[in-house]
Design an enzyme around this catalytic site. Structure first.
Site, mmCIF file in Angstrom:
data_model
loop_
_atom_site.group_PDB
_atom_site.id
_atom_site.type_symbol
_atom_site.label_atom_id
_atom_site.label_comp_id
_atom_site.label_asym_id
_atom_site.label_seq_id
_atom_site.Cartn_x
_atom_site.Cartn_y
_atom_site.Cartn_z
ATOM 1 N N HIS A 66 8.933 -10.207 11.310
ATOM 2 C CA HIS A 66 8.801 -10.356 12.757
ATOM 3 C C HIS A 66 9.727 -9.374 13.459
ATOM 4 O O HIS A 66 10.702 -8.904 12.880
ATOM 5 C CB HIS A 66 9.151 -11.785 13.179
ATOM 6 C CG HIS A 66 8.170 -12.792 12.695
ATOM 7 N ND1 HIS A 66 8.250 -13.364 11.440
ATOM 8 C CD2 HIS A 66 7.060 -13.314 13.285
ATOM 9 C CE1 HIS A 66 7.237 -14.202 11.282
ATOM 10 N NE2 HIS A 66 6.502 -14.188 12.389
ATOM 11 N N ASP A 98 16.224 -8.701 20.480
ATOM 12 C CA ASP A 98 17.655 -8.991 20.545
ATOM 13 C C ASP A 98 18.483 -8.002 19.720
ATOM 14 O O ASP A 98 19.598 -8.304 19.308
ATOM 15 C CB ASP A 98 17.936 -10.417 20.099
ATOM 16 C CG ASP A 98 17.534 -10.689 18.643
ATOM 17 O OD1 ASP A 98 17.081 -9.753 17.944
ATOM 18 O OD2 ASP A 98 17.673 -11.839 18.201
ATOM 19 N N CYS A 125 21.450 -11.558 9.930
ATOM 20 C CA CYS A 125 20.434 -12.618 9.904
ATOM 21 C C CYS A 125 19.991 -12.985 8.485
ATOM 22 O O CYS A 125 19.338 -13.997 8.289
ATOM 23 C CB CYS A 125 19.233 -12.238 10.759
ATOM 24 S SG CYS A 125 18.202 -10.921 10.067
ATOM 25 N N ARG A 158 14.906 -5.761 16.961
ATOM 26 C CA ARG A 158 15.371 -6.119 15.622
ATOM 27 C C ARG A 158 14.144 -6.475 14.793
ATOM 28 O O ARG A 158 13.581 -7.543 14.917
ATOM 29 C CB ARG A 158 16.340 -7.297 15.664
ATOM 30 C CG ARG A 158 16.761 -7.782 14.267
ATOM 31 C CD ARG A 158 17.837 -8.853 14.344
ATOM 32 N NE ARG A 158 17.446 -9.989 15.160
ATOM 33 C CZ ARG A 158 16.896 -11.118 14.694
ATOM 34 N NH1 ARG A 158 16.640 -11.268 13.395
ATOM 35 N NH2 ARG A 158 16.592 -12.090 15.529
ATOM 36 N N CYS A 186 12.895 -7.764 11.712
ATOM 37 C CA CYS A 186 13.417 -8.623 10.645
ATOM 38 C C CYS A 186 12.357 -8.657 9.539
ATOM 39 O O CYS A 186 11.286 -9.232 9.716
ATOM 40 C CB CYS A 186 13.673 -10.000 11.246
ATOM 41 S SG CYS A 186 14.476 -11.152 10.157
ATOM 42 N N HIS A 246 1.691 -8.718 5.745
ATOM 43 C CA HIS A 246 2.785 -9.295 6.533
ATOM 44 C C HIS A 246 4.118 -8.692 6.111
ATOM 45 O O HIS A 246 4.441 -8.644 4.922
ATOM 46 C CB HIS A 246 2.817 -10.811 6.310
ATOM 47 C CG HIS A 246 3.967 -11.513 6.933
ATOM 48 N ND1 HIS A 246 4.035 -11.769 8.285
ATOM 49 C CD2 HIS A 246 5.098 -12.013 6.398
ATOM 50 C CE1 HIS A 246 5.160 -12.415 8.540
ATOM 51 N NE2 HIS A 246 5.826 -12.566 7.411
ATOM 52 N N CYS A 263 0.801 -1.238 0.000
ATOM 53 C CA CYS A 263 0.000 0.000 0.000
ATOM 54 C C CYS A 263 0.830 1.283 0.000
ATOM 55 O O CYS A 263 0.276 2.368 -0.041
ATOM 56 C CB CYS A 263 -0.950 0.002 1.189
ATOM 57 S SG CYS A 263 -0.135 0.290 2.782
ATOM 58 N N CYS A 296 1.670 -4.299 8.321
ATOM 59 C CA CYS A 296 1.421 -2.903 7.977
ATOM 60 C C CYS A 296 0.102 -2.497 8.622
ATOM 61 O O CYS A 296 -0.917 -3.176 8.449
ATOM 62 C CB CYS A 296 1.356 -2.740 6.464
ATOM 63 S SG CYS A 296 0.847 -1.081 5.937
#
Length: 129
Positions: free
Chosen positions: A105, A109, A66, A117, A119, A102, A51, A96
């Site tokens: 996550h 840490d 990562c 963080r 990710c 989606h 969007c 969002c």
């Protein structure tokens, strides 16, 4: 939750294409170290790939090692947090807040003062200078 952007899944699929749809709407995950924005370091902002809502400033991006783009904070009010117990883990999914797509996550840490963080899948975001 009712989102500002409302579309059918067929409309999302047509607009996003199958690869982005799998990540943004079906909560998929791209393989680590393959995303466009993993090692991206330009100044600007990262927006929702569905969007275009602005989610993260480049100043909050860092290399976490990562394999996915990582941020230590989101722009306030742009991310929704949802408990995720899939895959035998307890995590916090980030969506969002404008369209419910989606993003990835968030973990507690992070190496900066925020301790966070975020990710994020590269396919779930777009970059703008």
């Amino acid at each position: 939750m009712a989102y500002s952007i409302q579309k059918t899944e067929a409309e999302w699929l047509e607009e996003l294409g199958p690869e982005r749809y799998k990540i943004l709407r079906e909560k998929g995950t791209e393989r680590p170290f393959t995303g466009t924005y993993n090692l991206h370091n330009e100044e600007g902002a990262y927006h929702c790939g569905a969007c275009n809502q602005k989610l993260f400033e480049s100043a909050s991006k860092f290399d976490s090692g990562c394999g996915w783009p990582s941020f230590d904070e989101s722009i306030p009010g742009t991310v929704e947090y949802v408990r995720d117990t899939t895959h035998g883990m307890i995590r916090t999914e980030i969506l969002c807040s404008n369209c419910g797509s989606h993003l990835g996550h968030v973990f507690d840490d992070g190496p900066t003062a925020s301790g966070q963080r975020y990710c994020v899948n590269s396919l779930s975001i777009d970059f703008e200078k």
